[in-house]
Design a protein around this motif. Structure first.
Motif, PDB file in Angstrom:
ATOM      1  N   THR A  82       0.858  -1.181   0.000  1.00 45.48           N
ATOM      2  CA  THR A  82       0.000   0.000   0.000  1.00 45.48           C
ATOM      3  C   THR A  82       0.893   1.229   0.000  1.00 45.48           C
ATOM      4  O   THR A  82       2.062   1.167   0.397  1.00 45.48           O
ATOM      5  CB  THR A  82      -0.925   0.045   1.242  1.00 45.48           C
ATOM      6  OG1 THR A  82      -0.127   0.058   2.427  1.00 45.48           O
ATOM      7  CG2 THR A  82      -1.888  -1.124   1.255  1.00 45.48           C
ATOM      8  N   GLY A  83       0.341   2.345  -0.453  1.00 46.90           N
ATOM      9  CA  GLY A  83       1.115   3.570  -0.450  1.00 46.90           C
ATOM     10  C   GLY A  83       0.299   4.760  -0.905  1.00 46.90           C
ATOM     11  O   GLY A  83      -0.888   4.638  -1.209  1.00 46.90           O
ATOM     12  N   GLU A  84       0.985   5.907  -0.936  1.00 45.62           N
ATOM     13  CA  GLU A  84       0.371   7.161  -1.363  1.00 45.62           C
ATOM     14  C   GLU A  84       1.390   7.954  -2.164  1.00 45.62           C
ATOM     15  O   GLU A  84       2.576   7.981  -1.819  1.00 45.62           O
ATOM     16  CB  GLU A  84      -0.040   8.015  -0.155  1.00 45.62           C
ATOM     17  CG  GLU A  84      -0.963   7.351   0.826  1.00 45.62           C
ATOM     18  CD  GLU A  84      -0.242   6.422   1.807  1.00 45.62           C
ATOM     19  OE1 GLU A  84      -0.801   5.346   2.096  1.00 45.62           O
ATOM     20  OE2 GLU A  84       0.879   6.732   2.257  1.00 45.62           O
ATOM     21  N   PHE A  85       0.906   8.634  -3.191  1.00 48.69           N
ATOM     22  CA  PHE A  85       1.763   9.514  -3.976  1.00 48.69           C
ATOM     23  C   PHE A  85       1.928  10.849  -3.264  1.00 48.69           C
ATOM     24  O   PHE A  85       0.978  11.390  -2.692  1.00 48.69           O
ATOM     25  CB  PHE A  85       1.167   9.763  -5.372  1.00 48.69           C
ATOM     26  CG  PHE A  85       1.386   8.623  -6.313  1.00 48.69           C
ATOM     27  CD1 PHE A  85       2.609   8.443  -6.944  1.00 48.69           C
ATOM     28  CD2 PHE A  85       0.375   7.711  -6.565  1.00 48.69           C
ATOM     29  CE1 PHE A  85       2.823   7.382  -7.809  1.00 48.69           C
ATOM     30  CE2 PHE A  85       0.570   6.649  -7.434  1.00 48.69           C
ATOM     31  CZ  PHE A  85       1.801   6.480  -8.055  1.00 48.69           C
ATOM     32  N   ILE A  86       3.130  11.388  -3.322  1.00 54.68           N
ATOM     33  CA  ILE A  86       3.446  12.695  -2.763  1.00 54.68           C
ATOM     34  C   ILE A  86       3.595  13.716  -3.892  1.00 54.68           C
ATOM     35  O   ILE A  86       3.078  14.818  -3.814  1.00 54.68           O
ATOM     36  CB  ILE A  86       4.743  12.630  -1.930  1.00 54.68           C
ATOM     37  CG1 ILE A  86       4.541  11.681  -0.748  1.00 54.68           C
ATOM     38  CG2 ILE A  86       5.170  14.028  -1.470  1.00 54.68           C
ATOM     39  CD1 ILE A  86       5.821  11.281  -0.065  1.00 54.68           C
ATOM     40  N   HIS A  96       6.626   8.666  -3.933  1.00 54.79           N
ATOM     41  CA  HIS A  96       5.570   8.050  -3.139  1.00 54.79           C
ATOM     42  C   HIS A  96       6.154   7.398  -1.889  1.00 54.79           C
ATOM     43  O   HIS A  96       7.368   7.226  -1.782  1.00 54.79           O
ATOM     44  CB  HIS A  96       4.771   7.035  -3.974  1.00 54.79           C
ATOM     45  CG  HIS A  96       5.515   5.779  -4.290  1.00 54.79           C
ATOM     46  ND1 HIS A  96       6.430   5.672  -5.311  1.00 54.79           N
ATOM     47  CD2 HIS A  96       5.471   4.551  -3.709  1.00 54.79           C
ATOM     48  CE1 HIS A  96       6.920   4.441  -5.354  1.00 54.79           C
ATOM     49  NE2 HIS A  96       6.349   3.741  -4.387  1.00 54.79           N
ATOM     50  N   VAL A  97       5.260   7.045  -0.981  1.00 49.20           N
ATOM     51  CA  VAL A  97       5.608   6.276   0.208  1.00 49.20           C
ATOM     52  C   VAL A  97       4.893   4.942   0.063  1.00 49.20           C
ATOM     53  O   VAL A  97       3.734   4.888  -0.351  1.00 49.20           O
ATOM     54  CB  VAL A  97       5.161   7.005   1.497  1.00 49.20           C
ATOM     55  CG1 VAL A  97       5.390   6.128   2.714  1.00 49.20           C
ATOM     56  CG2 VAL A  97       5.892   8.327   1.637  1.00 49.20           C
ATOM     57  N   GLU A  98       5.610   3.852   0.393  1.00 54.36           N
ATOM     58  CA  GLU A  98       5.000   2.533   0.284  1.00 54.36           C
ATOM     59  C   GLU A  98       5.384   1.680   1.484  1.00 54.36           C
ATOM     60  O   GLU A  98       6.383   1.931   2.153  1.00 54.36           O
ATOM     61  CB  GLU A  98       5.421   1.833  -1.015  1.00 54.36           C
ATOM     62  CG  GLU A  98       6.890   1.476  -1.063  1.00 54.36           C
ATOM     63  CD  GLU A  98       7.318   0.826  -2.363  1.00 54.36           C
ATOM     64  OE1 GLU A  98       6.727   1.127  -3.428  1.00 54.36           O
ATOM     65  OE2 GLU A  98       8.262   0.012  -2.316  1.00 54.36           O
ATOM     66  N   ARG A  99       4.526   0.676   1.721  1.00 53.80           N
ATOM     67  CA  ARG A  99       4.824  -0.315   2.748  1.00 53.80           C
ATOM     68  C   ARG A  99       4.354  -1.676   2.248  1.00 53.80           C
ATOM     69  O   ARG A  99       3.287  -1.790   1.641  1.00 53.80           O
ATOM     70  CB  ARG A  99       4.203   0.066   4.101  1.00 53.80           C
ATOM     71  CG  ARG A  99       2.731   0.215   4.130  1.00 53.80           C
ATOM     72  CD  ARG A  99       2.213   1.226   5.152  1.00 53.80           C
ATOM     73  NE  ARG A  99       2.545   2.590   4.883  1.00 53.80           N
ATOM     74  CZ  ARG A  99       1.891   3.383   4.029  1.00 53.80           C
ATOM     75  NH1 ARG A  99       0.860   2.928   3.346  1.00 53.80           N
ATOM     76  NH2 ARG A  99       2.262   4.616   3.853  1.00 53.80           N
ATOM     77  N   MET A 100       5.167  -2.690   2.478  1.00 52.21           N
ATOM     78  CA  MET A 100       4.814  -4.058   2.118  1.00 52.21           C
ATOM     79  C   MET A 100       4.046  -4.661   3.297  1.00 52.21           C
ATOM     80  O   MET A 100       4.330  -4.349   4.455  1.00 52.21           O
ATOM     81  CB  MET A 100       6.065  -4.907   1.865  1.00 52.21           C
ATOM     82  CG  MET A 100       6.987  -4.360   0.787  1.00 52.21           C
ATOM     83  SD  MET A 100       6.252  -4.275  -0.849  1.00 52.21           S
ATOM     84  CE  MET A 100       6.261  -5.989  -1.311  1.00 52.21           C
ATOM     85  N   HIS A 101       3.098  -5.544   3.000  1.00 53.19           N
ATOM     86  CA  HIS A 101       2.321  -6.242   4.034  1.00 53.19           C
ATOM     87  C   HIS A 101       2.579  -7.731   3.835  1.00 53.19           C
ATOM     88  O   HIS A 101       2.123  -8.306   2.848  1.00 53.19           O
ATOM     89  CB  HIS A 101       0.833  -5.920   3.897  1.00 53.19           C
ATOM     90  CG  HIS A 101       0.534  -4.463   4.067  1.00 53.19           C
ATOM     91  ND1 HIS A 101       0.062  -3.943   5.244  1.00 53.19           N
ATOM     92  CD2 HIS A 101       0.665  -3.408   3.215  1.00 53.19           C
ATOM     93  CE1 HIS A 101      -0.111  -2.634   5.113  1.00 53.19           C
ATOM     94  NE2 HIS A 101       0.245  -2.291   3.892  1.00 53.19           N
TER      95      HIS A 101
END
Length: 164
Positions: A82-86, A96-101
């Motif tokens: 999941t993530g969001e564009f900056i 963007h910022v992202e994180r793996m689950h």
């Protein structure tokens, strides 16, 4: 650009928290950028190892836009991001910022990707900033370099039509 092999990605670390990935693509920046922002294109190449699929692909390429990629190995296994564009600068830059689950979320990975004209193709430079050395080491230990190159080889073979 001299020193960067055609096709194969180069991965380097900087300091304790950065990873810099560079790769040359034969396609122009517009096509490489579109392949990183259009869900129908992303689902064709961003698959990692052979046999994996991406049944869910959300990519809202605008500041504040959401990212969600779900991968499946076809055998009941998988993970998601999941993530969001900056910041979004069409055809040249994505931040963007992202994180793996896997299944728990990893700490945030701040990713800046630039697409620069390079001869008849594109030089992509991706700079990842992790919160600490341990998080970076854990990310590198996943074998991400091989999965990234498998995906990028698919992208290189993908024909992205140019828009009029």
């Amino acid at each position: 650009m001299k020193g960067i092999p055609m096709g194969k990605l180069t991965l380097k670390t900087e300091g304790d928290t950065h990873v810099v990935v560079t790769r040359h693509f034969a396609a122009p920046p517009e096509a490489v950028y579109r392949a990183h922002t259009e869900p129908a294109l992303i689902q064709k190449w961003l698959l990692g190892p052979e046999g994996w699929t991406m049944p869910v692909c959300i990519n809202e390429a605008r500041p504040g836009g959401k990212i969600r990629y779900e991968w499946s190995d076809g055998k009941g296994g998988g993970f998601y991001l999941t993530g969001e564009f900056i910041e979004v600068v069409p055809f040249s830059r994505l931040v963007h910022v992202e994180r793996m689950h896997m299944p728990d979320p990893t700490p945030d990975n701040h990713v800046e990707t630039n697409f620069a004209p390079d001869g008849t193709g594109t030089l992509m430079t991706m700079r990842m900033t992790l919160p600490d050395a341990a998080t970076r080491a854990a990310m590198l230990a996943t074998g991400m370099e091989d999965g990234m190159e498998a995906s990028y080889a698919r992208l290189d073979a993908l024909s992205v039509p140019t828009r009029p």
